[in-house]
Structure formats: structure tokens, C-alpha cells
Design an enzyme around this catalytic site. Structure first.
Site, mmCIF file in Angstrom:
data_model
loop_
_atom_site.group_PDB
_atom_site.id
_atom_site.type_symbol
_atom_site.label_atom_id
_atom_site.label_comp_id
_atom_site.label_asym_id
_atom_site.label_seq_id
_atom_site.Cartn_x
_atom_site.Cartn_y
_atom_site.Cartn_z
ATOM 1 C CE1 TYR A 56 29.419 83.302 -11.592
ATOM 2 C CE2 TYR A 56 29.967 85.425 -10.770
ATOM 3 C CZ TYR A 56 29.199 84.695 -11.606
ATOM 4 O OH TYR A 56 28.769 85.407 -12.753
ATOM 5 C CG ASN A 68 38.630 86.144 -18.121
ATOM 6 O OD1 ASN A 68 38.551 86.498 -16.553
ATOM 7 N ND2 ASN A 68 37.993 85.600 -18.862
ATOM 8 C CG HIS A 88 35.875 78.143 -11.656
ATOM 9 N ND1 HIS A 88 37.095 77.489 -12.159
ATOM 10 C CD2 HIS A 88 35.899 78.969 -13.038
ATOM 11 C CE1 HIS A 88 37.744 78.132 -13.238
ATOM 12 N NE2 HIS A 88 36.866 79.339 -13.492
#
Length: 206
Positions: free
Chosen positions: A12, A80, A17
Site C-alpha cells: 500500500y 477504518n 490512500h
């Protein structure tokens, strides 16, 4: 306390993000702060950011100021659930929400736009939802970093987990240090001056 949002793991690292992680790495390198400590499902480092280093890059008032002690933090939960990492870290170091600066990506801003705010809602961002819930307030400053929305049919979830395009990466190579400059300006001069300086487009050569 300066928090960069993103997802943990090398797969990632260059995603849209993960702009918060990417800017946090610049601040850590600038000020020789090692993000090597682990606590509360987060990776963090303690150190000092000095005003003299800020003055090297920005024409600000030149009064003498002591260095500011900081906690640089990268939550190791997924996005989250980042509030479950940040809130206990802030409690442990007795940092009030108003002294927590958060850096994160924003779909509803054009790619490359930077908007600093003193507080506000989540705007649908899952990481910010988690932070607001766990901190019990939305009264903390933040840098919203525009990544735009996909130009082709694609879910927002898939889009934010893509790496920056080649053209975007060219623009963000200079934007990331500018975001770090904005965080440093907030640290010494407050959110109002930081917004005045960095919420407009960067100056270009004539």
C-alpha cells in the site's frame, strides 16, 4: 502530535490512500525522528522540530523560538480503525485533540489541491470517521490532500488503493514537501497563518 493516515504494508506504500504516511516520512527524515517505536497498534517516534529548520524553507517572522517536542505517528491498523490506535496514544501522552494534526487523502478535492482546516466532519472518509468517533470530537486540525475522483468507471475504494499515476506522481513529488512545510508552519504559527499560506496554489516563476 502529527498523524499520517494510510494502510500498513509495503503493498500500500505508494497508494493514493497513503499520502499521510508519505508526508510523515518526509517530516521524520527532515528532523531525524525514527519511526521505530510501537505502541497501541501504531508506529511512532519522539523528537523535536526546530524553528530554525522551518526558517530555512519559509520567509516567516524571525523571532527566536524553542524547538517543539512532537510525536510522529503512523497507525498500524487499517484505515477504518485508525482511531483505535490514535486515541489511546494521545491519551498516553496527554495530547489534547486541538494539538493533533492529521494528514489524509480527500476524494472531493481535485488532485494536488491542499486544504488545511482547524476542524470539521469526516466528509465520508473512513479514517476520519474512526478518529472523530474515538477522540469524541472533530475539533482537531487537518490537512486534506486532494486526490480527485476516478475519470473512468471505478469504485472509490478501488481508486484510493491504486498508486498515483505517472503524471500525478510528478505533481506530488513537489506537493509532499509542501504539505510537510504546512504542518511545520501550523506547529509554530498556528492554523490561521498556515491556512493563509498553504490553502492557495503555490507560486510559480514568472
Amino acid at each position: 502530535m502529527i498523524v499520517g493516515l494510510g494502510n500498513p504494508g509495503p503493498q500500500y506504500a505508494r497508494n493514493r490512500h497513503n499520502i499521510g504516511f508519505q508526508v510523515l516520512d518526509i517530516l521524520a527524515e527532515r528532523h531525524a525522528i525514527s519511526l521505530s517505536r510501537a505502541k497501541f497498534n501504531g508506529l511512532f517516534g519522539l523528537g523535536s522540530i526546530t524553528h530554525s529548520r522551518l526558517l530555512e524553507r519559509n520567509r516567516l517572522s524571525r523571532e527566536a523560538m524553542p524547538g517543539q517536542k512532537v510525536v510522529l505517528m503512523r497507525p498500524l491498523t487499517f484505515m477504518n480503525r485508525c482511531g483505535t490506535s490514535v486515541a489511546p496514544m494521545a491519551n498516553f501522552y496527554r495530547v489534547e485533540p486541538r494539538d493533533i494534526f492529521v494528514i489524509y487523502d480527500e476524494l472531493d478535492l481535485p488532485s494536488g489541491k491542499l486544504r488545511l482546516r482547524p476542524f470539521g466532519g469526516s466528509g465520508g472518509h473512513n479514517g476520519m470517521k474512526s478518529l472523530i468517533q474515538m477522540l469524541g470530537t472533530d475539533r482537531f486540525p487537518r490537512a486534506r490532500v486532494g486526490i480527485g475522483r476516478p475519470l473512468t468507471p471505478m469504485s472509490p475504494a478501488d481508486y484510493v488503493l491504486q498508486n498515483f499515476s505517472v503524471d500525478e506522481e510528478i505533481a506530488f513529488k513537489s506537493l509532499r514537501p509542501r504539505i510537510a512545510d504546512a504542518v511545520e508552519t501550523w506547529l509554530f504559527h498556528g492554523i490561521d497563518l498556515a491556512m493563509n499560506r498553504f490553502n492557495s496554489a503555490p507560486a510559480t516563476a514568472a
